[in-house]
Design an enzyme around this catalytic site. Structure first.
Site, PDB file in Angstrom:
ATOM      1  N   ASP A 145       0.838  -1.195   0.000  1.00 15.85           N
ATOM      2  CA  ASP A 145       0.000   0.000   0.000  1.00 15.85           C
ATOM      3  C   ASP A 145       0.876   1.250   0.000  1.00 15.85           C
ATOM      4  O   ASP A 145       0.574   2.231   0.664  1.00 15.85           O
ATOM      5  CB  ASP A 145      -0.911  -0.024   1.235  1.00 15.85           C
ATOM      6  CG  ASP A 145      -2.037   1.010   1.152  1.00 15.85           C
ATOM      7  OD1 ASP A 145      -2.373   1.417   0.036  1.00 15.85           O
ATOM      8  OD2 ASP A 145      -2.555   1.401   2.210  1.00 15.85           O
ATOM      9  N   LEU A 180      -2.964  -6.880   1.905  1.00 16.44           N
ATOM     10  CA  LEU A 180      -2.323  -7.314   0.671  1.00 16.44           C
ATOM     11  C   LEU A 180      -0.944  -6.675   0.532  1.00 16.44           C
ATOM     12  O   LEU A 180      -0.714  -5.559   1.003  1.00 16.44           O
ATOM     13  CB  LEU A 180      -3.175  -6.921  -0.543  1.00 16.44           C
ATOM     14  CG  LEU A 180      -4.568  -7.533  -0.643  1.00 16.44           C
ATOM     15  CD1 LEU A 180      -5.332  -6.917  -1.812  1.00 16.44           C
ATOM     16  CD2 LEU A 180      -4.489  -9.051  -0.802  1.00 16.44           C
ATOM     17  N   CYS A 225     -16.975   7.911   1.165  1.00 21.50           N
ATOM     18  CA  CYS A 225     -16.599   6.784   2.027  1.00 21.50           C
ATOM     19  C   CYS A 225     -16.047   7.277   3.358  1.00 21.50           C
ATOM     20  O   CYS A 225     -15.154   8.131   3.402  1.00 21.50           O
ATOM     21  CB  CYS A 225     -15.554   5.934   1.294  1.00 21.50           C
ATOM     22  SG  CYS A 225     -14.923   4.548   2.269  1.00 21.50           S
ATOM     23  N   CYS A 255     -19.292  -2.467   5.478  1.00 18.42           N
ATOM     24  CA  CYS A 255     -19.483  -3.317   4.299  1.00 18.42           C
ATOM     25  C   CYS A 255     -18.838  -4.683   4.476  1.00 18.42           C
ATOM     26  O   CYS A 255     -19.251  -5.662   3.849  1.00 18.42           O
ATOM     27  CB  CYS A 255     -18.966  -2.627   3.033  1.00 18.42           C
ATOM     28  SG  CYS A 255     -17.203  -2.286   3.015  1.00 18.42           S
TER      29      CYS A 255
END
Length: 371
Positions: A145, A180, A225, A255
């Site tokens: 990231d 990730l 968001c 979510c």
């Protein structure tokens, strides 16, 4: 390069090393992401990235790994589960219950432990070094990231899961509660095959979003968001969105909490992701009272530190305004305590903080001194 191993055997060995380093899964993707370029351009053109200028400034490098790191021909993808070791089986219900306690501060689950950037980056570096030891001189670069990388796209193409309608990656055995990371390599490796999607007709993530940020299946408008607003957004939070944020002060998990696949989410074996004392279940007024020095000390090595004390106070002020409105009819004493805490910051040196504090105070009734 002379590994003594066939390419497919090397991939199996890399996966085994990854497991030793506590990664949940290792995949291999190629670097042809051309099919993702049109969607990326449309998303950027619509301004859905908000203030995240870095997403646009790198152009299409995000979709072109070999332009970002010249010579790249393969990408090792890695995912790492992050639920704390002591997570209970009903964790999704417990997290939703926090929303019914307006005086409690909600920090996204991924941010309650050690900064994942640090954890993943060091382990990806070790994995890259092991590969180099096996194959000889190797060009590589590790990402977590931390650069214009289409992480979810690469992860999907390498079989880590499929893209959910909330745009996050989903895995049948692990839901979506994982991080990730990638290693760009100048060595060709056979790809691991992608998996099919399993969302079906479910729209739970779209329906639950407090700010309607998931504007269509697989399309997120970051400007709406709560994760973006509380972390990436630098200025004033749009007034029309503030009441929808509830008591969420850093990120939003809704979510993911509602997603049926997260009943399979896995606990991390690492203590790094255990919840840090003071960040889970804390009261808004406790966190709002932190001085800048206390904020820096308590968030050392934690991802929250990146937003700084000013945004921290901004976010909590919004949550306290929402708490004032919610507590009026059920807890007069709690309402007074929240109001007193806000008044103590009314003359803060930051105009951004002052503006959000005044808005928060205005959410109380005249009888409570809100207007």
């Amino acid at each position: 390069m002379n590994t003594g191993l066939a390419a497919d055997q090397l991939v199996s060995q890399i996966q085994a090393w990854g497991q030793e380093l506590s990664f949940s899964q290792i995949g291999i993707a190629d670097v042809d992401l051309s099919s993702a370029e049109a969607g990326l351009k449309a998303w950027l053109s619509a301004g859905c990235h908000g203030q995240m200028g870095y997403m646009a400034s790198h152009g299409l490098k995000r979709a072109r790994p070999a332009e970002l790191v010249p010579g790249t021909v393969s990408v090792v993808t890695a995912r790492m589960d992050y639920l704390p070791r002591d997570t209970t089986d009903d964790w999704q219900a417990q997290e939703f219950e926090r929303l019914q306690r307006p005086g409690e501060a909600i920090v996204s689950m991924y941010a309650r432990g050690r900064d994942y950037h640090k954890v993943l980056r060091s382990r990806l570096q070790k994995l890259a070094e092991r590969i180099e030891q096996a194959v000889g001189p190797l060009g590589y670069r590790v990402f977590t990231d931390s650069a214009p990388v289409l992480e979810a796209e690469l992860a999907q193409r390498s079989g880590q899961g499929w893209r959910g309608k909330h745009t996050l990656l989903l895995n049948r055995e692990a839901g979506s509660m994982f991080f990730l990371g990638e290693i760009y390599l100048d060595m060709a490796l056979p790809v691991t095959e992608p998996v099919s999607a399993h969302c079906g007709a479910c729209t739970a993530c779209i329906d639950v979003c407090p700010t309607r940020a998931i504007v269509a299946p697989h399309r997120l408008d970051a400007r709406r968001c709560i994760s973006y607003l509380t972390i990436e957004h630098a200025g004033a939070i749009p007034e029309e969105l503030r009441p929808l944020m509830g008591n969420r002060i850093y990120g939003c998990d809704d979510c993911q909490l509602v997603c049926p696949w997260n009943k399979f989410a896995q606990r991390s074996a690492l203590p790094d992701f255990d919840e840090r004392a003071g960040l889970s279940g804390a009261q808004l007024i406790e966190l709002f009272a932190w001085s800048e020095d206390e904020f820096l000390q308590r968030t050392e090595g934690n991802p929250i530190r990146r937003i700084g004390h000013e945004r921290w106070l901004r976010n909590i002020a919004v949550a306290m305004g929402n708490a004032l409105r919610a507590l009026e009819s059920m807890d007069a004493q709690g309402c007074s305590t929240v109001k007193a805490s806000l008044i103590a910051r009314r003359d803060h040196s930051s105009g951004l903080v002052r503006e959000h504090v005044l808005w928060a105070l205005a959410q109380g009734s005249e009888e409570n001194g809100g207007r």
